[in-house]
Design an enzyme around this catalytic site. Structure first.
Site, PDB file in Angstrom:
ATOM      1  N   LYS A  13       0.839  -1.212   0.000  1.00 49.88           N
ATOM      2  CA  LYS A  13       0.000   0.000   0.000  1.00 49.88           C
ATOM      3  C   LYS A  13       0.871   1.258   0.000  1.00 49.88           C
ATOM      4  O   LYS A  13       0.667   2.170  -0.796  1.00 49.88           O
ATOM      5  CB  LYS A  13      -0.923   0.009   1.245  1.00 49.88           C
ATOM      6  N   ARG A 160      11.377  -0.922  10.910  1.00 46.76           N
ATOM      7  CA  ARG A 160      10.280  -0.593  11.823  1.00 46.76           C
ATOM      8  C   ARG A 160      10.240  -1.521  13.034  1.00 46.76           C
ATOM      9  O   ARG A 160      10.500  -2.720  12.904  1.00 46.76           O
ATOM     10  CB  ARG A 160       8.944  -0.684  11.069  1.00 46.76           C
ATOM     11  N   ARG A 171      -0.569  -8.674  13.649  1.00 49.50           N
ATOM     12  CA  ARG A 171      -1.096  -7.727  12.644  1.00 49.50           C
ATOM     13  C   ARG A 171      -1.940  -8.460  11.607  1.00 49.50           C
ATOM     14  O   ARG A 171      -2.983  -7.971  11.177  1.00 49.50           O
ATOM     15  CB  ARG A 171       0.059  -6.979  11.969  1.00 49.50           C
TER      16      ARG A 171
HETATM   17  P1  AP5 Z   1       4.914  -1.623   1.759  1.00 45.66           P
HETATM   18  O1  AP5 Z   1       4.561  -0.792   0.583  1.00 45.66           O
HETATM   19  O2  AP5 Z   1       5.697  -0.989   2.864  1.00 45.66           O
HETATM   20  O3  AP5 Z   1       3.610  -2.369   2.331  1.00 45.66           O
HETATM   21  P2  AP5 Z   1       2.366  -1.810   3.143  1.00 45.66           P
HETATM   22  O4  AP5 Z   1       1.141  -2.483   2.611  1.00 45.66           O
HETATM   23  O5  AP5 Z   1       2.369  -0.318   3.164  1.00 45.66           O
HETATM   24  O6  AP5 Z   1       2.721  -2.440   4.557  1.00 45.66           O
HETATM   25  P3  AP5 Z   1       2.635  -1.867   6.026  1.00 45.66           P
HETATM   26  O7  AP5 Z   1       3.396  -2.833   6.902  1.00 45.66           O
HETATM   27  O8  AP5 Z   1       3.071  -0.439   6.090  1.00 45.66           O
HETATM   28  O9  AP5 Z   1       1.138  -2.001   6.321  1.00 45.66           O
HETATM   29  P4  AP5 Z   1       0.477  -2.026   7.661  1.00 45.66           P
HETATM   30  O10 AP5 Z   1      -0.934  -1.897   7.239  1.00 45.66           O
HETATM   31  O11 AP5 Z   1       0.790  -3.169   8.546  1.00 45.66           O
HETATM   32  O12 AP5 Z   1       1.159  -0.794   8.424  1.00 45.66           O
HETATM   33  P5  AP5 Z   1       0.643   0.623   8.881  1.00 45.66           P
HETATM   34  O13 AP5 Z   1       1.801   1.512   8.927  1.00 45.66           O
HETATM   35  O14 AP5 Z   1      -0.574   1.028   8.134  1.00 45.66           O
HETATM   36  O15 AP5 Z   1       5.704  -2.904   1.205  1.00 45.66           O
HETATM   37  C1  AP5 Z   1       6.256  -3.880   2.085  1.00 45.66           C
HETATM   38  C2  AP5 Z   1       7.606  -4.389   1.521  1.00 45.66           C
HETATM   39  O16 AP5 Z   1       7.352  -5.094   0.314  1.00 45.66           O
HETATM   40  C3  AP5 Z   1       8.573  -3.249   1.147  1.00 45.66           C
HETATM   41  O17 AP5 Z   1       9.873  -3.660   1.465  1.00 45.66           O
HETATM   42  C4  AP5 Z   1       8.415  -3.100  -0.390  1.00 45.66           C
HETATM   43  O18 AP5 Z   1       9.601  -2.653  -1.012  1.00 45.66           O
HETATM   44  C5  AP5 Z   1       8.035  -4.513  -0.803  1.00 45.66           C
HETATM   45  N1  AP5 Z   1       7.098  -4.544  -1.938  1.00 45.66           N
HETATM   46  C6  AP5 Z   1       6.022  -3.716  -2.123  1.00 45.66           C
HETATM   47  N2  AP5 Z   1       5.366  -4.067  -3.259  1.00 45.66           N
HETATM   48  C7  AP5 Z   1       6.037  -5.141  -3.768  1.00 45.66           C
HETATM   49  C8  AP5 Z   1       5.842  -5.950  -4.929  1.00 45.66           C
HETATM   50  N3  AP5 Z   1       4.821  -5.741  -5.782  1.00 45.66           N
HETATM   51  N4  AP5 Z   1       6.721  -6.964  -5.156  1.00 45.66           N
HETATM   52  C9  AP5 Z   1       7.747  -7.192  -4.298  1.00 45.66           C
HETATM   53  N5  AP5 Z   1       8.013  -6.452  -3.184  1.00 45.66           N
HETATM   54  C10 AP5 Z   1       7.147  -5.438  -2.930  1.00 45.66           C
HETATM   55  O19 AP5 Z   1       0.131   0.301  10.381  1.00 45.66           O
HETATM   56  C11 AP5 Z   1       1.052  -0.001  11.420  1.00 45.66           C
HETATM   57  C12 AP5 Z   1       0.283  -0.090  12.743  1.00 45.66           C
HETATM   58  O20 AP5 Z   1      -0.340   1.186  13.048  1.00 45.66           O
HETATM   59  C13 AP5 Z   1      -0.878  -1.092  12.795  1.00 45.66           C
HETATM   60  O21 AP5 Z   1      -0.437  -2.402  13.102  1.00 45.66           O
HETATM   61  C14 AP5 Z   1      -1.763  -0.488  13.903  1.00 45.66           C
HETATM   62  O22 AP5 Z   1      -1.222  -0.751  15.187  1.00 45.66           O
HETATM   63  C15 AP5 Z   1      -1.635   1.016  13.641  1.00 45.66           C
HETATM   64  N6  AP5 Z   1      -2.654   1.523  12.703  1.00 45.66           N
HETATM   65  C16 AP5 Z   1      -2.431   2.093  11.470  1.00 45.66           C
HETATM   66  N7  AP5 Z   1      -3.585   2.467  10.909  1.00 45.66           N
HETATM   67  C17 AP5 Z   1      -4.564   2.132  11.786  1.00 45.66           C
HETATM   68  C18 AP5 Z   1      -5.986   2.228  11.744  1.00 45.66           C
HETATM   69  N8  AP5 Z   1      -6.607   2.763  10.671  1.00 45.66           N
HETATM   70  N9  AP5 Z   1      -6.681   1.776  12.812  1.00 45.66           N
HETATM   71  C19 AP5 Z   1      -6.068   1.254  13.886  1.00 45.66           C
HETATM   72  N10 AP5 Z   1      -4.715   1.116  13.991  1.00 45.66           N
HETATM   73  C20 AP5 Z   1      -3.972   1.541  12.944  1.00 45.66           C
END
Ligand code: AP5
Length: 216
Positions: A13, A160, A171
Site C-alpha cells: 500500500k 520498523r 497484525r
Molecule cells: P509496503 O509498501 O511498505 O507495504 P504496506 O502495505 O504499506 O505495509 P505496512 O506494513 O506499512 O502495512 P500495515 O498496514 O501493517 O502498516 P501501517 O503503517 O498502516 O511494502 C512492504 C515491503 O514489500 C517493502 O519492502 C516493499 O519494497 C516490498 N514490496 C512492495 N510491493 C512489492 C511488490 N509488488 N513486489 C515485491 N516487493 C514489494 O500500520 C502499522 C500499525 O499502526 C498497525 O499495526 C496499527 O497498530 C496502527 N494503525 C495504522 N492504521 C490504523 C488504523 N486505521 N486503525 C487502527 N490502527 C492503525
C-alpha cells in the site's frame, strides 16, 4: 479522485501510494505514518500508541478517526489516498460521514491481494529511508547505490519496530478479523476493485492506474 488502498501488512500500500503522490499529485493519508509520528511526541498518548503498535494490535477507532478528520479540511486537488485507513467497519462508516461533511466522496477502493507467505518475506526484508520515508526491500528493491536513498540521498536506513515475527502474526490476525470484512462492505457498495499485489511493483502500479483511468 479519492481512493482507499486496502490490503494486509506488506501488501504494498505504502509503495503504491508514494508513486501516486508523485505521478498524480494525490495526497497520501497514512494512519500508520501519522501514528508513528505521534509515538515520537513524548506524550502519554504517544506511549500508549507505541505499545499498541509494537504488539501488532489496532489503535482505537476514536484516535485514528480523529487523525483523519483533521486532514480532510485541507486542499486536495489531486484527491486523497487513504493508506491503512479504514481498518474497521466503524472507521469505514466514519470515513463516509467525514467525506460527506467535507463535500467529497469516495471513488474507488483498491484491494491488493497478496498471500501470507509473501507478506512475511516482504515485511522481514523491508527497510526505509530515515529522511524521506522511501520504502526498500533487501531482495526486491535495493537502492541503486548501497546505503544511499535513490530519492533524497539520505544515508540513514531504518527498520520498523513492529516488523518482527510476533507483531506480524498479530497484525495479520487483526487484518483478517477486523479489516477483511471491509472487502464485502465495499463490494456491496459497488466500489471494490481487486488487483494482484503479488505482481512486480511496476505491474501492480499499472493495474491501479487502469482502475483510476477507468480502463480496467
Ligand atoms: P509496503 O509498501 O511498505 O507495504 P504496506 O502495505 O504499506 O505495509 P505496512 O506494513 O506499512 O502495512 P500495515 O498496514 O501493517 O502498516 P501501517 O503503517 O498502516 O511494502 C512492504 C515491503 O514489500 C517493502 O519492502 C516493499 O519494497 C516490498 N514490496 C512492495 N510491493 C512489492 C511488490 N509488488 N513486489 C515485491 N516487493 C514489494 O500500520 C502499522 C500499525 O499502526 C498497525 O499495526 C496499527 O497498530 C496502527 N494503525 C495504522 N492504521 C490504523 C488504523 N486505521 N486503525 C487502527 N490502527 C492503525
Amino acid at each position: 479522485m479519492n481512493i482507499i488502498l486496502l490490503g494486509p501488512p506488506g501488501a504494498g500500500k505504502g509503495t503504491q501510494a508514494r508513486r501516486l503522490v508523485e505521478e498524480r499529485n494525490m495526497i497520501q493519508l497514512s494512519t500508520g505514518d501519522m501514528l508513528r509520528e505521534a509515538r515520537t511526541s513524548g506524550t502519554e498518548m504517544g506511549q500508549i500508541v507505541a505499545d499498541v503498535m509494537d504488539r501488532g494490535d489496532l489503535v482505537t477507532d476514536e484516535i485514528v478517526i480523529g487523525l483523519i478528520d483533521e486532514k480532510l479540511s485541507g486542499d486536495a486537488a489531486g484527491g486523497f489516498i487513504f493508506d491503512g485507513f479504514p481498518r474497521t467497519l466503524r472507521q469505514a462508516d466514519a470515513l463516509t460521514r467525514s467525506l460527506e461533511k467535507a463535500g467529497m466522496s469516495l471513488d474507488a477502493v483498491i484491494e491488493m491481494q497478496v498471500d501470507d507467505e509473501a507478506l512475511v518475506r516482504r515485511i522481514t526484508g523491508r527497510f526505509t529511508c530515515g529522511s524521506c520515508g522511501e520504502v526498500y526491500h533487501d531482495e526486491t528493491k535495493r537502492p541503486a547505490v548501497e546505503g544511499v536513498c535513490d530519492v533524497c540521498g539520505g544515508t540513514e536506513m531504518k527498520h520498523r519496530a513492529d516488523d518482527n515475527a510476533d507483531s506480524l502474526k498479530q497484525r495479520l490476525m487483526e487484518y483478517y478479523k477486523k479489516t477483511s470484512p471491509l472487502i464485502g462492505y465495499y463490494y456491496a457498495k459497488g466500489q471494490l476493485h481487486t488487483v494482484d499485489g503479488l505482481a512486480e511493483i511496476e505491474d501492480v502500479a499499472a493495474s491501479i492506474a487502469a482502475v483510476l483511468d477507468g480502463t480496467a
